[in-house]
Design a protein around this motif. Sequence first.
Motif, mmCIF file in Angstrom:
data_model
loop_
_atom_site.group_PDB
_atom_site.id
_atom_site.type_symbol
_atom_site.label_atom_id
_atom_site.label_comp_id
_atom_site.label_asym_id
_atom_site.label_seq_id
_atom_site.Cartn_x
_atom_site.Cartn_y
_atom_site.Cartn_z
ATOM 1 N N LEU A 95 0.834 -1.205 0.000
ATOM 2 C CA LEU A 95 0.000 0.000 0.000
ATOM 3 C C LEU A 95 0.868 1.255 0.000
ATOM 4 C CD1 LEU A 95 -2.667 1.471 0.149
ATOM 5 C CD2 LEU A 95 -2.767 0.964 2.598
ATOM 6 N N ALA A 96 1.926 1.248 0.806
ATOM 7 C CA ALA A 96 2.832 2.399 0.828
ATOM 8 C C ALA A 96 3.435 2.643 -0.549
ATOM 9 C CB ALA A 96 3.934 2.174 1.857
ATOM 10 N N GLY A 97 3.793 1.561 -1.235
ATOM 11 C CA GLY A 97 4.369 1.708 -2.572
ATOM 12 C C GLY A 97 3.424 2.365 -3.549
ATOM 13 N N GLU A 98 2.134 2.025 -3.465
ATOM 14 C CA GLU A 98 1.153 2.651 -4.351
ATOM 15 C C GLU A 98 0.999 4.136 -4.042
ATOM 16 O OE1 GLU A 98 -0.185 1.313 -6.984
ATOM 17 O OE2 GLU A 98 0.837 -0.583 -6.572
ATOM 18 N N LEU A 99 1.015 4.493 -2.764
ATOM 19 C CA LEU A 99 0.928 5.907 -2.384
ATOM 20 C C LEU A 99 2.157 6.676 -2.850
ATOM 21 C CD1 LEU A 99 -0.464 5.299 1.191
ATOM 22 C CD2 LEU A 99 -1.693 6.505 -0.629
ATOM 23 N N ILE A 100 3.320 6.051 -2.741
ATOM 24 C CA ILE A 100 4.563 6.683 -3.202
ATOM 25 C C ILE A 100 4.503 6.936 -4.709
ATOM 26 C CG2 ILE A 100 7.035 6.272 -3.547
ATOM 27 C CD1 ILE A 100 6.903 4.739 -0.824
ATOM 28 N N ARG A 101 3.929 6.008 -5.455
ATOM 29 C CA ARG A 101 3.777 6.179 -6.901
ATOM 30 C C ARG A 101 3.021 7.447 -7.237
ATOM 31 N NH1 ARG A 101 1.114 1.088 -9.615
ATOM 32 N NH2 ARG A 101 1.029 2.600 -11.319
ATOM 33 N N ASP A 102 2.131 7.852 -6.360
ATOM 34 C CA ASP A 102 1.327 9.054 -6.588
ATOM 35 C C ASP A 102 1.970 10.303 -5.996
ATOM 36 O OD1 ASP A 102 -0.486 7.558 -7.974
ATOM 37 O OD2 ASP A 102 -1.950 7.433 -6.357
ATOM 38 N N GLY A 103 3.225 10.201 -5.597
ATOM 39 C CA GLY A 103 3.977 11.381 -5.192
ATOM 40 C C GLY A 103 3.821 11.799 -3.747
ATOM 41 N N SER A 126 4.552 11.646 0.402
ATOM 42 C CA SER A 126 5.649 11.360 1.317
ATOM 43 C C SER A 126 5.159 10.342 2.334
ATOM 44 C CB SER A 126 6.103 12.646 2.012
ATOM 45 O OG SER A 126 7.109 12.375 2.956
ATOM 46 N N VAL A 127 5.700 9.132 2.283
ATOM 47 C CA VAL A 127 5.128 7.999 3.007
ATOM 48 C C VAL A 127 6.171 7.363 3.920
ATOM 49 C CG1 VAL A 127 3.964 5.768 2.777
ATOM 50 C CG2 VAL A 127 3.593 7.553 1.061
ATOM 51 N N GLN A 128 5.732 6.980 5.113
ATOM 52 C CA GLN A 128 6.529 6.165 6.013
ATOM 53 C C GLN A 128 5.697 4.985 6.485
ATOM 54 O OE1 GLN A 128 8.804 8.215 9.021
ATOM 55 N NE2 GLN A 128 8.712 10.147 7.905
ATOM 56 N N VAL A 129 6.365 3.928 6.922
ATOM 57 C CA VAL A 129 5.697 2.711 7.368
ATOM 58 C C VAL A 129 6.160 2.386 8.776
ATOM 59 C CG1 VAL A 129 5.375 0.235 6.943
ATOM 60 C CG2 VAL A 129 5.547 1.822 5.007
ATOM 61 N N GLY A 130 5.234 2.024 9.666
ATOM 62 C CA GLY A 130 5.613 1.658 11.015
ATOM 63 C C GLY A 130 4.418 1.479 11.919
ATOM 64 N N PRO A 131 4.640 1.169 13.199
ATOM 65 C CA PRO A 131 3.553 0.878 14.132
ATOM 66 C C PRO A 131 2.690 2.098 14.455
ATOM 67 C CG PRO A 131 5.614 -0.070 14.901
ATOM 68 C CD PRO A 131 5.962 0.858 13.783
ATOM 69 N N LEU A 132 1.403 1.851 14.576
ATOM 70 C CA LEU A 132 0.402 2.843 14.961
ATOM 71 C C LEU A 132 -0.246 2.376 16.253
ATOM 72 C CD1 LEU A 132 -1.575 5.257 14.211
ATOM 73 C CD2 LEU A 132 -2.955 3.519 13.053
ATOM 74 N N VAL A 133 -0.438 3.272 17.199
ATOM 75 C CA VAL A 133 -1.100 2.926 18.453
ATOM 76 C C VAL A 133 -2.398 3.710 18.585
ATOM 77 C CG1 VAL A 133 0.151 4.642 19.825
ATOM 78 C CG2 VAL A 133 -0.812 2.637 20.949
ATOM 79 N N THR A 134 -3.429 3.058 19.074
ATOM 80 C CA THR A 134 -4.725 3.695 19.305
ATOM 81 C C THR A 134 -4.913 3.948 20.800
ATOM 82 O OG1 THR A 134 -5.745 2.664 17.364
ATOM 83 C CG2 THR A 134 -7.229 3.404 19.112
ATOM 84 N N THR A 135 -5.308 5.174 21.151
ATOM 85 C CA THR A 135 -5.591 5.517 22.547
ATOM 86 C C THR A 135 -6.986 6.135 22.626
ATOM 87 O OG1 THR A 135 -4.771 7.798 22.492
ATOM 88 C CG2 THR A 135 -3.139 6.050 22.863
#
Length: 236
Positions: A96-104, A106-115
Amino acid sequence: MTSHNAEPWRPMVGPVVCAGLRVEARAVRRGLAGTPVVVVGYRARHADRVPRGCAALVMMGFGGALDERLRPGDVLVADEIRGGGAPVRCNAAHALAGELIRDGLSVQVGPLVTTDHVVSGAERARWAAQGARAVDMESALVAARAGGRPVAAVRVVVDGPGRPLLHPGTVVRGLAARRVLARTGPALERWGAFLVSGAAGSEAGPDADLDTGADEEPDSDLGTGMDGDGGEVRAT
C-alpha cells in the motif's frame, strides 16, 4: 412478493474504508471511484457500522506523529496496530505504501497505536520509546472487528512533537492534511484490486450497514481528538 426484476444481492469483494469523522470521509471519497466509506465516529463509537463482508478494512484519516521523523502532511501506513489487546499486523502495508509513493506522496511505514485520549508531551515520548510511530483513536477498535480479514491503516499527520494539537496552527495543518488525504484514493483502489480474488469467498449479509453519511461529529473539527501517526521507512 419478490420482484423478478430485482437485482440479486451480492457480497462486497473490495475493501471498505473506515473514517472517524465526516470531514475525513469526504476527503477520502474525492479520490475513490467506487470504494465504500463508512463513518465510524469519533473514537469509533459507531464501529458497529463496519460491514461483515468485504476483502479488507482500511482505516483512513488524520493523526499525530510521535517523533520528529514524521512531519505534518506526511502519510503513515501502519504495519502494526496496537492498543486493542494483541497487536494486529498489517501484512500488506509495504504494498500500500508503494502505491501511495507512486502518486507522489511522502510515506513512512511503522507501528500505529490507538488511545482513548489526546497524547502529548511525556506520554508521546513514552509511546515513541516503545517503538510506536504514531497514535490515533479509532484504528485498533475497527481492527478488532476484522474477523480475520486483512486490515490497513493510513493516517495523514497533523500534529507532532513541537507542533501541538491544541494550537492555532492546527487549522492550517489540518487543511493541508485534508488535501493530502484526498489524494490517497487512487492508490488505495489499486492496492485493493490485489485483494479481490482472495475475497471471493467473503460473506456479508444484505443488512450489512454501509452508513456512509451522517455522523454527529462537526466537520469543522480538524484537530480535537485527532492524534496518531508514524512510520519508519521514508520513501521519495
